[in-house]
Design an enzyme around this catalytic site. Sequence first.
Site, short mmCIF file in Angstrom:
data_model
loop_
_atom_site.label_atom_id
_atom_site.label_comp_id
_atom_site.label_asym_id
_atom_site.label_seq_id
_atom_site.Cartn_x
_atom_site.Cartn_y
_atom_site.Cartn_z
N SER A 1 0.83 -1.22 0.00
CA SER A 1 0.00 0.00 0.00
C SER A 1 0.86 1.26 0.00
O SER A 1 0.51 2.26 -0.64
CB SER A 1 -0.99 0.00 1.17
OG SER A 1 -0.34 0.21 2.40
N ASN A 2 2.00 1.23 0.69
CA ASN A 2 2.90 2.40 0.65
C ASN A 2 3.43 2.61 -0.77
O ASN A 2 3.47 3.74 -1.26
CB ASN A 2 4.05 2.22 1.64
CG ASN A 2 3.68 2.67 3.04
OD1 ASN A 2 3.52 3.86 3.30
ND2 ASN A 2 3.52 1.72 3.94
N HIS B 1 8.80 2.59 9.53
CA HIS B 1 8.48 1.64 10.61
C HIS B 1 7.25 2.17 11.36
O HIS B 1 7.18 3.36 11.69
CB HIS B 1 9.66 1.51 11.58
CG HIS B 1 9.37 0.55 12.69
ND1 HIS B 1 9.41 -0.81 12.50
CD2 HIS B 1 9.00 0.76 13.97
CE1 HIS B 1 9.07 -1.41 13.63
NE2 HIS B 1 8.83 -0.49 14.54
N MET C 1 10.65 -7.23 4.76
CA MET C 1 10.75 -7.89 6.07
C MET C 1 12.11 -8.55 6.30
O MET C 1 12.18 -9.64 6.87
CB MET C 1 9.62 -8.92 6.21
CG MET C 1 8.24 -8.34 6.00
SD MET C 1 7.89 -6.94 7.08
CE MET C 1 7.50 -7.82 8.58
C1 GRF Z 1 3.89 -0.76 6.94
O1 GRF Z 1 3.14 -0.68 8.11
C2 GRF Z 1 5.31 -0.34 7.19
O2 GRF Z 1 5.45 0.62 8.19
C3 GRF Z 1 5.95 -1.63 7.65
O3 GRF Z 1 5.34 -2.62 6.85
C4 GRF Z 1 4.05 -2.19 6.46
C5 GRF Z 1 3.98 -2.31 4.96
O4 GRF Z 1 2.68 -2.08 4.50
N1 GRF Z 1 7.39 -1.58 7.55
P1 GRF Z 1 2.42 -1.99 2.93
O5 GRF Z 1 2.96 -3.27 2.30
O6 GRF Z 1 3.09 -0.78 2.39
O7 GRF Z 1 0.92 -1.92 2.80
#
Ligand code: GRF
Length: 204
Positions: free
Chosen positions: A15-16, A111, A92
């Site tokens: 999503s980011n 984070h 991860m």
């Molecule tokens: C986010 O909450 C980020 O802070 C953490 O992993 C999550 C990733 O979410 N490191 P997405 O895959 O971007 O939806």
Amino acid sequence: MSDTVLGILASGRGSNMQVILENIKGGKLQATIGVVISDHANAKVLEIATAAGIPAICIERKAFATKQEFEVAIAEKLSFYNVELVVLAGFMRILSGHLISLFSGRIMNIHPSLLPAFPGLHAHEQVIAYGAKVSGCTIHFVDEGMDTGPIIMQQAVPVLPGDTADSLADRIIKVEHTLYSQAIRLYCTKRLCIEGRNVKIIEG
Ligand code: GRF
């Protein structure tokens, strides 16, 4: 100023990454995504990238005998696509010396807690279990530790009575989506200056 080429590393739903892409398309971020790399073949982030016509590559850890070889493979792809800034968006794995030295001061991570509190996995669960009243998110440059690099930006988010890890995550991810593009924009416009542990934001 020419577009900054981003290389996004992500393990999951992306999503980011999606919001960064939308901000680029909407002209809010002067950058291009050169490549998206995931360590999971079925990660949704790869589907999003492919649908957008962005090179989407899976590099699995198990395909390599050592972490170093795995990181060399990632570094080769980042270099092939002329990546200037590496953006970790839900990747991860902890990076080690090889990649970090190659992209020194050019790797960002997000984070979902106010570091240095609650680093590592399951940040929201940690926050709820501890009984903290405030959490948030942190964007930082990456060093060899786990969520320990110099902090670029942070934003606090309240923990509300009755919150679960999921409800807290839903509140924090909205802030992540806004903040990550802001931090990337500061990098792209050369307004970030790392001085030891301090990241100075140069007035625009
Ligand atoms: C986010 O909450 C980020 O802070 C953490 O992993 C999550 C990733 O979410 N490191 P997405 O895959 O971007 O939806």
